[in-house]
Structures are given as structure tokens and as C-alpha cells.
Design an enzyme around this catalytic site. Sequence first.
Site, PDB file in Angstrom:
ATOM      1  N   ASP A 156       0.811  -1.217   0.000  1.00 42.56           N
ATOM      2  CA  ASP A 156       0.000   0.000   0.000  1.00 42.56           C
ATOM      3  C   ASP A 156       0.844   1.267   0.000  1.00 42.56           C
ATOM      4  O   ASP A 156       2.006   1.264   0.410  1.00 42.56           O
ATOM      5  CB  ASP A 156      -0.905   0.033   1.239  1.00 42.56           C
ATOM      6  CG  ASP A 156      -2.083  -0.916   1.144  1.00 42.56           C
ATOM      7  OD1 ASP A 156      -2.097  -1.764   0.219  1.00 42.56           O
ATOM      8  OD2 ASP A 156      -2.978  -0.829   2.004  1.00 42.56           O
TER       9      ASP A 156
ATOM     10  N   HIS B 114       3.705  -2.327   3.090  1.00 44.75           N
ATOM     11  CA  HIS B 114       3.730  -0.987   2.504  1.00 44.75           C
ATOM     12  C   HIS B 114       5.024  -0.786   1.725  1.00 44.75           C
ATOM     13  O   HIS B 114       6.084  -1.281   2.128  1.00 44.75           O
ATOM     14  CB  HIS B 114       3.617   0.079   3.595  1.00 44.75           C
ATOM     15  CG  HIS B 114       2.320   0.033   4.346  1.00 44.75           C
ATOM     16  ND1 HIS B 114       2.104  -0.864   5.377  1.00 44.75           N
ATOM     17  CD2 HIS B 114       1.186   0.755   4.211  1.00 44.75           C
ATOM     18  CE1 HIS B 114       0.868  -0.694   5.842  1.00 44.75           C
ATOM     19  NE2 HIS B 114       0.294   0.287   5.153  1.00 44.75           N
TER      20      HIS B 114
END
Length: 278
Positions: free
Chosen positions: A98, A243
Site C-alpha cells: 500500500d 507498505h
Amino acid sequence: MRKDQLLTRRRALLAGAAAAGAAGAAGVLGALPGDEPVRSAAPAPGPRAHHPLQPSAYRLRPMTGHGTPRSAPGRTPVRRKPLLRVSGRGSTMVLTFDDGPDPRYTPDILDILAEYEVRAMFFVCGEMAAQNRDLLARMADEGHIVGNHTWSHPLLTRLTRSRIRTEMERTCEIIDRSWGEPPRWFRAPYGAWNRAAFQLGAELGMEALAWTVDTLDWTTPGTGTIVDRVENGAAPGAVVLSHDAGGDRSQSVRALRSYLPELLDSGYHITVPRRQYL
């Protein structure tokens, strides 16, 4: 195998997958309990808006992307809960990243995935994608899935419906132009969903996907801790949240290099889901 040969092979696989459509697709199943907005155990910080949002013409444009013409997408169901798990043959898992793309960390993640011939999902923020379109193009070349993670990573439950729409539409437009087709997946920042997010996402043809394994890598807990969380949470159908932007993600990169070969050696098939409604 040389890298140019590997990319040619991946492009061929992509073409075959597109022709196959939904046949043999990995279905998606399972959702979070309850009807309240779903939140992750702790909010994962991401990029913040630095520019005023402007109205988008995305919804006025045909959802065709670039390249060969595709058939119009089917209607996406409006859900009350995000999807959590994927189903497929054997021990299938999905890796998701992400908040990017970030030129400091995303290329290293892509290099590792390419080394092991693994595809993943990248839920990108529009303002980051706009600055790094070359990385979205590389994701397309190497067979990865790009999802919508809004433009500026806001908490959707505090926004008006109009603002949520603009956040989604602007990011859809950037993905369409840079990755080559509109996104078919959406993930709410911080895992905070509401009715408007589900409805607007479905209107834009996107399915909502959450996760089952949260590495909490944004807290920089240490490479070994991230590895342990992935390996302890590994299971058929698991979706792993990591991430590639939003802060120092060097631990996330090192952890991926450690746990990915371990998962593969343990018999897990790391892949990306295919939509049931295309």
C-alpha cells in the site's frame, strides 16, 4: 533466464489471462463480521494531500484503458463488508503493498518479485502514482495488479460523499493512463470503510479487498518481526498487507527478501486474485 526474456514471457502470460477472462479465476470469499466500518488494528499512515482536489472527468470517459479493446465490465456488487481472503488451487496467498509507488523502495520490491517470478498487488495513492508513472508501467509489464488506494490517503469516514468520489476518480484516471487499464480493486486507507466507499467503488467497477495478515511494517518493528508476522499468518487464502511508501520501508524490503523464498519453499503459491465480475 535474461530479464528481457522474462518480461516477454510475462507479457504472453498476461495476454493469455486476458483472453481467458474469468475462466479459472481465483474466487474471493470471506468478509469481516459486523456492519460497522472496518478498521485495521492500527492505522497505517500514508501520503497526505498537498494539492487541492479538482473535479475529475474520469466517469465521463469510456473505461477502456490503452491497448487492445476489451469488453465492458459487468456490474460490481455493492458490499457491506470488504473481501478478506482469496480461494484457489492449493495453498494460494496474495501479497499486497500500500501507499506507493515510492522510487526509494518500490523498485527493490519489484526486483525481488521478479527474481522469484511472483506477482503481487499494489494499492497506490494517486498523488504518488502521478509522480511515478514509470513504476506503474513497470507493474503492468511484469504482471502485477494495481488497485486504488485514493488520491491522498484520507480517512474516508470523515469525508463527504462528493470528496470520496473525487479521491477515487482521480486515482482511477492516473492508474488508467499509467498502468494501462482502470483499476478493478479498491482498498480504503486505514481500513476504514463506510457505505459511500462501497457504493462509489462499485460504481467505478472496483471490488473492495482488505487483508488477513497485517505486518504493521509502518511501525518499523524490525525486519525479523515483519518476517515472523508473515510466516505465522501464512495460510491458504491469506492476504498479506505491507507498505512500499509512506515512510522508511527498508525493513519491508528486507523482510520480503527473507520471507518470500521461505513461503515458496513451504509450498505456497503466491499469486493475484482475478475478479469474478468482469
